[in-house]
Design an enzyme around this catalytic site. Structure first.
Site, PDB file in Angstrom:
ATOM      1  N   ASP A 293     -37.202  67.458  -4.486  1.00 25.37           N
ATOM      2  CA  ASP A 293     -37.397  68.484  -3.479  1.00 25.37           C
ATOM      3  C   ASP A 293     -38.507  69.420  -3.958  1.00 25.37           C
ATOM      4  OD1 ASP A 293     -36.701  69.997  -1.102  1.00 25.37           O
ATOM      5  OD2 ASP A 293     -35.800  71.453  -2.462  1.00 25.37           O
TER       6      ASP A 293
ATOM      7  N   ASP B 278     -39.483  73.130  -2.302  1.00 23.81           N
ATOM      8  CA  ASP B 278     -39.134  74.553  -2.255  1.00 23.81           C
ATOM      9  C   ASP B 278     -37.902  74.821  -3.106  1.00 23.81           C
ATOM     10  OD1 ASP B 278     -41.066  75.676  -0.343  1.00 23.81           O
ATOM     11  OD2 ASP B 278     -40.103  74.335   1.089  1.00 23.81           O
TER      12      ASP B 278
ATOM     13  N   ASP C  87     -32.353  71.754  -5.114  1.00 25.81           N
ATOM     14  CA  ASP C  87     -31.706  73.044  -5.338  1.00 25.81           C
ATOM     15  C   ASP C  87     -30.666  73.372  -4.269  1.00 25.81           C
ATOM     16  OD1 ASP C  87     -33.795  73.470  -3.353  1.00 25.81           O
ATOM     17  OD2 ASP C  87     -33.408  75.614  -3.603  1.00 25.81           O
TER      18      ASP C  87
END
Length: 367
Positions: free
Chosen positions: A28, A30, A226
């Site tokens: 991922d 961001d 996250d």
């Protein structure tokens, strides 16, 4: 099922560095590699180390605002070498779904950043700007400049019969200023006014990770993210092991309360976790032990304690504590006692100012 397979995911750890075990990391962006315009500290050298160990990198993002080339350029500027073909965006996944459903040349109204329209055009669809152009679908993705005018066009088009497709429904995005509204918040505006639930094509839908696996020919991929509800759940749904990092939106308290569909295999402070050995969490007496930390689940919640042994003197002789061994013990104790629940447990300190201070730092102060 083997005894090891019956353990809660986080209990198994990783006796070898993930970068040596997994051929591709599905990363991922961001909250993992950057927050806002800035790189997560240490991300670039960590990924360079992983590449040196033989791990290849694929970049998988629910952020639909930018094109794959723009994403690759930004990563390269941050010291993380990337090419457009290494990047999978949720706009690409949405465009594929719309093209398969309605065929090439179908009229589609994009709502979001330039990456949305670019993905639709690349998939052979015809981009229109107004509801009066009779789009068969509205594809809505994140865009910093999305406002009332675009949302109004989307509402009119959907109420007229267009299929509402959301690239993702992430309610928030991380930023240097804190958590900010994500695409899901604005998707909610359209769906609330129209009364129509959108078709969602981004993570946790397995299409994005599956496409990245196909592109990279990965045999043993590792999903790194996250967010529990997109990255971790998405990894589980595609059948890949997962690593949760705390450099983005998920906190230790949120992890502890995760349901079975969103529990990771590994946790780390940041993406450098792909380069370190991860300790196992072992049953001990009535509880679970990781390094110097022991967690016990009871009728009144969890109790965390710490002994005075050094990191290499404990019964599991595991790797040095990275600051999350106690959290690992808590999660495994709670998940083993409540394999199907997602309720937040009460947590108490089993003595000592260090234990109480650690719980406070994790947002798990004694109840």
């Amino acid at each position: 099922m083997t005894a090891d397979a019956a353990l809660p995911l986080l209990a198994r750890g990783a006796p070898r560095r993930p970068c040596e075990v997994h051929d591709v990391a599905l990363l991922d962006l961001d909250g993992v590699l950057y927050v806002g315009p800035d790189a997560v500290p240490g991300a670039a050298p960590a990924l360079e180390e992983a590449r040196g160990a033989g791990m290849r990198l694929g970049f998988v993002t629910n952020n639909a605002a930018r094109t794959p080339q723009e994403v690759a350029d930004h990563l390269t500027e941050l010291g993380i070498g990337a090419a457009a073909e290494d990047v999978i965006t949720s706009s690409q996944a949405a465009a594929t779904v719309v093209a398969e459903r309605f065929g090439a040349g179908a009229a589609v109204l994009p709502v979001g950043g330039p990456g949305v329209a670019a993905a639709l055009q690349a998939a052979g669809l015809r981009v229109v700007e107004r509801a009066e152009d009779s789009p068969v679908a509205v594809v809505q993705g994140y865009g910093r400049d999305v406002g009332w005018t675009q949302l109004a066009e989307a509402v009119v088009a959907v109420r007229a019969g267009a299929t509402h497709v959301a690239t993702n429904t992430d309610a928030t995005i991380p930023s240097p200023r804190g958590v900010l509204p994500g695409n899901g918040a604005l998707v909610g505006v359209v769906s609330t006014v129209t009364g129509q639930a959108p078709v969602v094509t981004g993570k946790p839908d397995p299409a994005m990770h599956a496409e990245c696996v196909r592109r990279t020919a990965a045999r043993t991929p590792l999903v790194v993210g996250d967010r529990l509800d997109t990255d971790i759940e998405g990894g589980l749904r595609v059948g890949a092991p997962t690593l949760l990092v705390f450099s983005g939106v998920t906190t230790p308290a949120v992890l502890l309360a995760a349901g079975p569909q969103a529990r990771p295999d590994l946790v780390a402070a940041d993406v450098a976790g792909v380069n370190r050995v991860h300790p196992a969490v072992q049953p001990e007496g009535d509880g679970w032990r990781c390094g110097r930390w022991t967690a016990v689940a009871g009728d009144d919640g969890l109790r965390l304690s710490q002994d005075g042994a050094g990191p290499d003197d404990g019964p599991d002789d595991g790797p040095e504590d990275d600051g999350f061994d106690g959290l690992r013990a808590l999660c495994v104790a709670h998940w083993a006692a409540h394999p199907d629940d997602s309720a937040a447990p009460a947590v108490t300190a089993g003595g000592g100012a260090e234990v109480a201070g650690t719980l406070s730092r994790w947002g798990l102060a004694e109840s």
